[in-house]
Design a protein around this motif. Structure first.
Motif, PDB file in Angstrom:
ATOM      1  N   LEU A 186       3.220  15.384  -2.709  1.00  0.00           N
ATOM      2  CA  LEU A 186       3.559  16.278  -3.814  1.00  0.00           C
ATOM      3  C   LEU A 186       3.204  17.699  -3.407  1.00  0.00           C
ATOM      4  N   GLY A 187       4.148  18.624  -3.614  1.00  0.00           N
ATOM      5  CA  GLY A 187       3.882  20.005  -3.234  1.00  0.00           C
ATOM      6  C   GLY A 187       4.992  20.921  -3.696  1.00  0.00           C
ATOM      7  N   PRO A 188       4.965  22.189  -3.267  1.00  0.00           N
ATOM      8  CA  PRO A 188       5.983  23.153  -3.675  1.00  0.00           C
ATOM      9  C   PRO A 188       7.369  22.741  -3.190  1.00  0.00           C
ATOM     10  N   GLY A 189       8.390  23.003  -4.015  1.00  0.00           N
ATOM     11  CA  GLY A 189       9.770  22.726  -3.637  1.00  0.00           C
ATOM     12  C   GLY A 189      10.428  23.908  -2.971  1.00  0.00           C
ATOM     13  N   ALA A 190      11.701  23.772  -2.676  1.00  0.00           N
ATOM     14  CA  ALA A 190      12.438  24.838  -2.003  1.00  0.00           C
ATOM     15  C   ALA A 190      12.680  26.030  -2.915  1.00  0.00           C
ATOM     16  N   ASP A 191      12.861  25.784  -4.202  1.00  0.00           N
ATOM     17  CA  ASP A 191      13.108  26.870  -5.141  1.00  0.00           C
ATOM     18  C   ASP A 191      11.795  27.443  -5.654  1.00  0.00           C
ATOM     19  N   PRO A 192      11.722  28.743  -5.882  1.00  0.00           N
ATOM     20  CA  PRO A 192      10.491  29.356  -6.373  1.00  0.00           C
ATOM     21  C   PRO A 192      10.022  28.695  -7.669  1.00  0.00           C
ATOM     22  N   GLY A 193       8.751  28.350  -7.716  1.00  0.00           N
ATOM     23  CA  GLY A 193       8.174  27.758  -8.912  1.00  0.00           C
ATOM     24  C   GLY A 193       8.463  26.284  -9.094  1.00  0.00           C
ATOM     25  N   SER A 194       9.174  25.672  -8.164  1.00  0.00           N
ATOM     26  CA  SER A 194       9.527  24.255  -8.302  1.00  0.00           C
ATOM     27  C   SER A 194       8.463  23.375  -7.671  1.00  0.00           C
ATOM     28  N   ILE A 195       8.503  22.101  -8.037  1.00  0.00           N
ATOM     29  CA  ILE A 195       7.606  21.106  -7.474  1.00  0.00           C
ATOM     30  C   ILE A 195       8.456  19.998  -6.871  1.00  0.00           C
ATOM     31  N   ALA A 196       8.061  19.509  -5.709  1.00  0.00           N
ATOM     32  CA  ALA A 196       8.872  18.524  -4.996  1.00  0.00           C
ATOM     33  C   ALA A 196       8.041  17.303  -4.639  1.00  0.00           C
ATOM     34  N   ILE A 197       8.721  16.178  -4.516  1.00  0.00           N
ATOM     35  CA  ILE A 197       8.108  14.942  -4.042  1.00  0.00           C
ATOM     36  C   ILE A 197       8.781  14.567  -2.735  1.00  0.00           C
ATOM     37  N   THR A 230       0.822  -1.196   0.000  1.00  0.00           N
ATOM     38  CA  THR A 230       0.000   0.000   0.000  1.00  0.00           C
ATOM     39  C   THR A 230       0.862   1.255   0.000  1.00  0.00           C
ATOM     40  N   ALA A 231       0.263   2.342  -0.449  1.00  0.00           N
ATOM     41  CA  ALA A 231       0.913   3.653  -0.397  1.00  0.00           C
ATOM     42  C   ALA A 231      -0.179   4.713  -0.361  1.00  0.00           C
ATOM     43  N   ARG A 232       0.139   5.822   0.264  1.00  0.00           N
ATOM     44  CA  ARG A 232      -0.781   6.961   0.320  1.00  0.00           C
ATOM     45  C   ARG A 232      -0.111   8.129  -0.390  1.00  0.00           C
ATOM     46  N   LEU A 233      -0.855   8.802  -1.254  1.00  0.00           N
ATOM     47  CA  LEU A 233      -0.339   9.951  -1.990  1.00  0.00           C
ATOM     48  C   LEU A 233      -1.132  11.179  -1.598  1.00  0.00           C
ATOM     49  N   GLU A 234      -0.425  12.233  -1.200  1.00  0.00           N
ATOM     50  CA  GLU A 234      -1.063  13.443  -0.698  1.00  0.00           C
ATOM     51  C   GLU A 234      -0.583  14.663  -1.480  1.00  0.00           C
ATOM     52  N   ALA A 235      -1.468  15.642  -1.600  1.00  0.00           N
ATOM     53  CA  ALA A 235      -1.160  16.893  -2.289  1.00  0.00           C
ATOM     54  C   ALA A 235      -1.203  18.051  -1.321  1.00  0.00           C
ATOM     55  N   ASP A 236      -0.201  18.940  -1.426  1.00  0.00           N
ATOM     56  CA  ASP A 236      -0.123  20.107  -0.548  1.00  0.00           C
ATOM     57  C   ASP A 236      -0.857  21.319  -1.097  1.00  0.00           C
ATOM     58  N   ASP A 237      -1.105  21.361  -2.407  1.00  0.00           N
ATOM     59  CA  ASP A 237      -1.794  22.508  -2.985  1.00  0.00           C
ATOM     60  C   ASP A 237      -2.633  22.054  -4.172  1.00  0.00           C
TER      61      ASP A 237
END
Length: 223
Positions: free
Chosen positions: A100-111, A65-72
């Motif tokens: 999944l959500g915003p990364g450390a750099d502006p405009g980036s996406i992070a996992i 199993t796995a759970r996937l969540e979104a921050d925005d």
């Protein structure tokens, strides 16, 4: 770093730095956020979530199993496209969490995997591909005994048809043709078969047609 004492909030850290460096005050909030995300990615600090979970999907295959969540909202849109077809109704206790959500750099996406950064980039498509790869890797490693195959599969009238072959051999193209003839989509990528050989379950990622294959179905799929 010295201000990360477990007591101060991010807002308080930002205010202290703005007072100390008034000439750079406008850029400090973004710098603090980026620095804290970097420290978090290395497991040095634990950060609170940026807000409530916007969307969540629970995935199961072969007992793993796995759970996937979104921050925005942007991350939720990506996860909805990737996972809606294979999401289960009931969450599994103790499942690994991919976020999944915003990364450390502006405009980036992070996992994030259990809050540790495992990917950062500026492409939603690149993040989606990486997430699917790591999700499949987790399911295969943690899944029950049985047969795991790189294959496509469709179902009809309670029976399934397995299309195994090397990458580029035409599994997805053939599966698409059969789907257009009334089959039900199971997967074009990963299949788990139970040890008794009586049950087949597929990793129902979005159908991944290569450009040359899309041309074959342009009238039927993209009209």
């Amino acid at each position: 770093w010295q201000l990360c004492d477990g007591e101060r909030t991010i807002a308080q850290i930002t205010a202290l730095l703005q007072d100390a460096y008034p000439d750079a005050a406008d850029g400090i909030p973004a710098q603090v956020e980026a620095s804290l995300r970097t420290l978090s990615s290395h497991g040095v600090v634990d950060l609170p979530r940026p807000g409530p979970i916007v969307a969540a999907f629970d995935v199961e295959l072969g007992g793993a199993t796995a759970r996937l969540e979104a921050d925005d909202a942007a991350a939720a849109e990506v996860l909805d496209f990737l996972c809606a077809a294979m999401a289960k109704e009931r969450p599994a206790a103790g499942a690994v969490v991919f976020r999944l959500g915003p990364g450390a750099d502006p405009g980036s996406i992070a996992i994030y995997r259990d809050d540790a950064v495992i990917y950062q980039g500026d492409s939603a498509g690149g993040a989606a591909a990486f997430l699917l790869e790591k999700l499949q890797e987790h399911l295969v490693k943690q899944g029950a005994s049985g047969i795991w195959l790189h294959a496509a599969a469709i179902a009809r009238a309670g029976r399934s048809l397995l299309l195994a072959g090397k990458t580029g051999s035409g599994k997805t193209t053939l599966a698409t043709r059969l789907l257009l003839r009334g089959g039900d989509y199971l997967t074009d990528e990963l299949v788990w078969i139970d040890p008794g050989g009586t049950r087949l379950h597929g990793f129902a990622r979005p159908l991944h047609l290569k450009p040359e294959a899309r041309a074959l179905f342009a009238t039927e799929l993209f009209a």
